[in-house]
Design a protein around this motif. Structure first.
Motif, PDB file in Angstrom:
ATOM      1  N   GLY A   6      19.987  40.481  74.331  1.00 25.85           N
ATOM      2  CA  GLY A   6      18.548  40.533  74.124  1.00 25.85           C
ATOM      3  C   GLY A   6      17.789  40.092  75.358  1.00 25.85           C
ATOM      4  O   GLY A   6      18.238  40.285  76.478  1.00 25.85           O
ATOM      5  N   LEU A   7      16.631  39.490  75.148  1.00 25.46           N
ATOM      6  CA  LEU A   7      15.776  39.018  76.237  1.00 25.46           C
ATOM      7  C   LEU A   7      16.115  37.566  76.551  1.00 25.46           C
ATOM      8  O   LEU A   7      15.964  36.692  75.712  1.00 25.46           O
ATOM      9  N   GLU A   8      16.517  37.326  77.776  1.00 32.84           N
ATOM     10  CA  GLU A   8      16.870  35.971  78.208  1.00 32.84           C
ATOM     11  C   GLU A   8      15.893  35.531  79.296  1.00 32.84           C
ATOM     12  O   GLU A   8      15.676  36.260  80.268  1.00 32.84           O
ATOM     13  N   LEU A   9      15.373  34.335  79.160  1.00 31.88           N
ATOM     14  CA  LEU A   9      14.534  33.769  80.207  1.00 31.88           C
ATOM     15  C   LEU A   9      15.434  33.214  81.310  1.00 31.88           C
ATOM     16  O   LEU A   9      16.301  32.389  81.067  1.00 31.88           O
ATOM     17  N   LEU A  10      15.198  33.701  82.514  1.00 29.34           N
ATOM     18  CA  LEU A  10      16.017  33.248  83.642  1.00 29.34           C
ATOM     19  C   LEU A  10      15.381  32.045  84.337  1.00 29.34           C
ATOM     20  O   LEU A  10      16.039  31.033  84.573  1.00 29.34           O
ATOM     21  N   ILE A  11      14.107  32.183  84.675  1.00 30.12           N
ATOM     22  CA  ILE A  11      13.420  31.130  85.420  1.00 30.12           C
ATOM     23  C   ILE A  11      11.929  31.330  85.239  1.00 30.12           C
ATOM     24  O   ILE A  11      11.470  32.435  84.978  1.00 30.12           O
ATOM     25  N   TYR A  12      11.150  30.224  85.351  1.00 27.01           N
ATOM     26  CA  TYR A  12       9.713  30.416  85.404  1.00 27.01           C
ATOM     27  C   TYR A  12       9.078  29.466  86.403  1.00 27.01           C
ATOM     28  O   TYR A  12       9.615  28.394  86.699  1.00 27.01           O
ATOM     29  N   PHE A  13       7.934  29.905  86.909  1.00 24.65           N
ATOM     30  CA  PHE A  13       7.179  29.176  87.915  1.00 24.65           C
ATOM     31  C   PHE A  13       5.797  28.811  87.353  1.00 24.65           C
ATOM     32  O   PHE A  13       5.229  29.559  86.557  1.00 24.65           O
ATOM     33  N   ASN A  14       5.282  27.701  87.813  1.00 30.45           N
ATOM     34  CA  ASN A  14       3.906  27.316  87.553  1.00 30.45           C
ATOM     35  C   ASN A  14       3.270  26.981  88.893  1.00 30.45           C
ATOM     36  O   ASN A  14       3.775  26.110  89.610  1.00 30.45           O
ATOM     37  N   ASN A  15       2.187  27.688  89.210  1.00 32.78           N
ATOM     38  CA  ASN A  15       1.543  27.488  90.520  1.00 32.78           C
ATOM     39  C   ASN A  15       2.557  27.570  91.664  1.00 32.78           C
ATOM     40  O   ASN A  15       2.573  26.712  92.564  1.00 32.78           O
ATOM     41  N   ASN A  16       3.413  28.571  91.598  1.00 36.37           N
ATOM     42  CA  ASN A  16       4.396  28.909  92.634  1.00 36.37           C
ATOM     43  C   ASN A  16       5.581  27.957  92.687  1.00 36.37           C
ATOM     44  O   ASN A  16       6.488  28.144  93.505  1.00 36.37           O
ATOM     45  N   VAL A  17       5.625  26.953  91.842  1.00 33.17           N
ATOM     46  CA  VAL A  17       6.711  25.979  91.844  1.00 33.17           C
ATOM     47  C   VAL A  17       7.689  26.289  90.716  1.00 33.17           C
ATOM     48  O   VAL A  17       7.260  26.442  89.563  1.00 33.17           O
ATOM     49  N   PRO A  18       8.993  26.394  91.013  1.00 34.16           N
ATOM     50  CA  PRO A  18       9.960  26.632  89.931  1.00 34.16           C
ATOM     51  C   PRO A  18      10.013  25.437  88.997  1.00 34.16           C
ATOM     52  O   PRO A  18      10.201  24.296  89.442  1.00 34.16           O
ATOM     53  N   ILE A  19       9.838  25.683  87.715  1.00 35.13           N
ATOM     54  CA  ILE A  19       9.794  24.611  86.730  1.00 35.13           C
ATOM     55  C   ILE A  19      11.109  24.494  85.954  1.00 35.13           C
ATOM     56  O   ILE A  19      11.589  23.399  85.702  1.00 35.13           O
ATOM     57  N   ASP A  20      11.659  25.623  85.569  1.00 36.05           N
ATOM     58  CA  ASP A  20      12.874  25.619  84.752  1.00 36.05           C
ATOM     59  C   ASP A  20      13.731  26.806  85.149  1.00 36.05           C
ATOM     60  O   ASP A  20      13.348  27.950  84.926  1.00 36.05           O
ATOM     61  N   ASP A  21      14.867  26.532  85.748  1.00 40.73           N
ATOM     62  CA  ASP A  21      15.789  27.605  86.132  1.00 40.73           C
ATOM     63  C   ASP A  21      17.093  27.509  85.339  1.00 40.73           C
ATOM     64  O   ASP A  21      18.124  28.023  85.771  1.00 40.73           O
ATOM     65  N   SER A  22      17.039  26.864  84.206  1.00 40.57           N
ATOM     66  CA  SER A  22      18.259  26.652  83.413  1.00 40.57           C
ATOM     67  C   SER A  22      18.854  27.957  82.881  1.00 40.57           C
ATOM     68  O   SER A  22      20.021  27.996  82.507  1.00 40.57           O
ATOM     69  N   GLY A  23      18.064  29.019  82.882  1.00 36.86           N
ATOM     70  CA  GLY A  23      18.576  30.300  82.406  1.00 36.86           C
ATOM     71  C   GLY A  23      19.238  31.148  83.476  1.00 36.86           C
ATOM     72  O   GLY A  23      19.828  32.185  83.173  1.00 36.86           O
ATOM     73  N   MET A  24      19.145  30.717  84.718  1.00 42.02           N
ATOM     74  CA  MET A  24      19.795  31.459  85.801  1.00 42.02           C
ATOM     75  C   MET A  24      21.304  31.365  85.599  1.00 42.02           C
ATOM     76  O   MET A  24      21.869  30.263  85.586  1.00 42.02           O
ATOM     77  N   PRO A  25      21.955  32.513  85.447  1.00 45.11           N
ATOM     78  CA  PRO A  25      23.354  32.497  85.029  1.00 45.11           C
ATOM     79  C   PRO A  25      24.313  31.856  86.018  1.00 45.11           C
ATOM     80  O   PRO A  25      25.234  31.161  85.632  1.00 45.11           O
ATOM     81  N   GLU A  26      24.113  32.105  87.296  1.00 48.03           N
ATOM     82  CA  GLU A  26      25.080  31.586  88.280  1.00 48.03           C
ATOM     83  C   GLU A  26      24.366  31.368  89.598  1.00 48.03           C
ATOM     84  O   GLU A  26      23.214  31.743  89.775  1.00 48.03           O
ATOM     85  N   ASP A  27      25.112  30.770  90.531  1.00 45.13           N
ATOM     86  CA  ASP A  27      24.554  30.553  91.870  1.00 45.13           C
ATOM     87  C   ASP A  27      24.286  31.869  92.593  1.00 45.13           C
ATOM     88  O   ASP A  27      23.612  31.876  93.616  1.00 45.13           O
ATOM     89  N   ARG A  28      24.803  32.941  92.072  1.00 44.24           N
ATOM     90  CA  ARG A  28      24.558  34.241  92.703  1.00 44.24           C
ATOM     91  C   ARG A  28      23.097  34.665  92.529  1.00 44.24           C
ATOM     92  O   ARG A  28      22.622  35.545  93.229  1.00 44.24           O
ATOM     93  N   PHE A  29      22.433  34.051  91.587  1.00 42.52           N
ATOM     94  CA  PHE A  29      21.042  34.380  91.305  1.00 42.52           C
ATOM     95  C   PHE A  29      20.118  33.348  91.960  1.00 42.52           C
ATOM     96  O   PHE A  29      20.352  32.142  91.865  1.00 42.52           O
ATOM     97  N   SER A  30      19.064  33.841  92.600  1.00 37.03           N
ATOM     98  CA  SER A  30      18.066  32.940  93.153  1.00 37.03           C
ATOM     99  C   SER A  30      16.695  33.595  93.023  1.00 37.03           C
ATOM    100  O   SER A  30      16.580  34.819  93.027  1.00 37.03           O
ATOM    101  N   ALA A  31      15.672  32.786  92.886  1.00 33.05           N
ATOM    102  CA  ALA A  31      14.309  33.303  92.762  1.00 33.05           C
ATOM    103  C   ALA A  31      13.382  32.468  93.615  1.00 33.05           C
ATOM    104  O   ALA A  31      13.563  31.252  93.755  1.00 33.05           O
ATOM    105  N   LYS A  32      12.390  33.156  94.171  1.00 37.46           N
ATOM    106  CA  LYS A  32      11.398  32.482  94.995  1.00 37.46           C
ATOM    107  C   LYS A  32      10.010  32.973  94.633  1.00 37.46           C
ATOM    108  O   LYS A  32       9.835  34.071  94.126  1.00 37.46           O
ATOM    109  N   MET A  33       9.049  32.135  94.930  1.00 39.61           N
ATOM    110  CA  MET A  33       7.654  32.527  94.786  1.00 39.61           C
ATOM    111  C   MET A  33       6.897  31.935  95.971  1.00 39.61           C
ATOM    112  O   MET A  33       6.329  30.836  95.867  1.00 39.61           O
ATOM    113  N   PRO A  34       6.887  32.639  97.086  1.00 34.96           N
ATOM    114  CA  PRO A  34       6.279  32.093  98.309  1.00 34.96           C
ATOM    115  C   PRO A  34       4.772  31.950  98.237  1.00 34.96           C
ATOM    116  O   PRO A  34       4.196  31.123  98.961  1.00 34.96           O
ATOM    117  N   ASN A  35       4.132  32.730  97.378  1.00 34.71           N
ATOM    118  CA  ASN A  35       2.685  32.598  97.195  1.00 34.71           C
ATOM    119  C   ASN A  35       2.307  33.078  95.798  1.00 34.71           C
ATOM    120  O   ASN A  35       3.169  33.577  95.055  1.00 34.71           O
TER     121      ASN A  35
END
Lengths: 112, 115
Positions: B42-71
């Motif tokens: 189904g739908l899995e939350l991977l990560i979310y940001f607030n004001n460009n800052v990562p708040i919760d990345d507990s859904g990122m499955p492995e170190d192979r996954f990374s997310a950024k929000m530069p602006n």
């Protein structure tokens, strides 16, 4: 783990009939939302109901929330072919962070 | 408003390759979410940001996954190296104010196929 579980998984009805979908969840929530997803598209928000509300209407949509039973229902009245889609409930957690957890969805088919 | 814009719409790649998914949220929104959708999970939350800052990345499955929000107007989700089990539809969504108390606006998604 999934917070919300929709029932039924699939529903097929005739155009003009009403469609009812149910959602059950496990822990206390601040609010519950319903979304629609057409095939190959992103989800679209339908309605948000807060934990202190029992019923909410939006056009042909009616949502109820029973916090004592930890369940919600979405009723679509006078269904149309365009209502064919998957419908998802999404919940947050009172003790949790600011995020929504989605159920597996109900696949609704409206037959002309 | 153009809504949440994701690119590419479709991505086909071979196992081991790097994949970068892009998202432009709705202007003014301060929350950004990355979800993954598969038939099995189904739908899995991977990560979310607030004001460009990562708040919760507990859904990122492995170190192979990374997310950024530069602006405030751009986010990326990168998979390196990609594997066939990463095949899924990846959605970006944004909202304004108080996270889960507000409705999410979803992009059209990126259909990823890893061969």
């Amino acid at each position: 783990s999934q917070q919300g579980e929709e029932d039924p998984q699939a529903l097929s009805i005739q155009e003009g009939e009403n469609a009812t979908m149910n959602c059950s969840y496990k822990t206390s929530i601040n609010n519950l939302q319903w979304y629609r997803q057409n095939s190959g598209r992103g989800l679209v928000h339908l309605i948000l109901i807060r934990s202190n509300e029992r019923e909410k209407h939006s056009g042909r949509l009616r949502v109820t929330l029973d916090t004592s039973k930890k369940s919600s229902s979405l009723l679509i009245t006078a269904s149309r072919a365009a209502d064919t889609a998957s419908y998802f409930c999404a919940t947050d957690l009172i003790q949790g962070a600011q995020k929504l957890v989605f159920g597996q969805g109900t696949r609704l088919t409206i037959n002309p | 408003d153009a809504g949440v814009i994701q690119s590419p719409r479709h991505e086909v790649t071979e196992m081991g390759q790097e994949v970068t998914l892009r998202c432009k949220p709705i202007s003014g929104h301060d929350y950004l979410f990355w979800y993954r959708q598969t038939m099995m999970r189904g739908l899995e939350l991977l990560i979310y940001f607030n004001n460009n800052v990562p708040i919760d990345d507990s859904g990122m499955p492995e170190d192979r996954f990374s997310a950024k929000m530069p602006n405030a107007s751009f986010s990326t989700l990168k998979i390196q190296p990609s594997e066939p089990r990463d095949s899924a539809v990846y959605f970006c969504a944004s909202s304004f104010g108080q996270g889960s108390r507000q409705k999410l606006f979803f992009g059209s998604g990126t259909q990823l196929s890893v061969l």
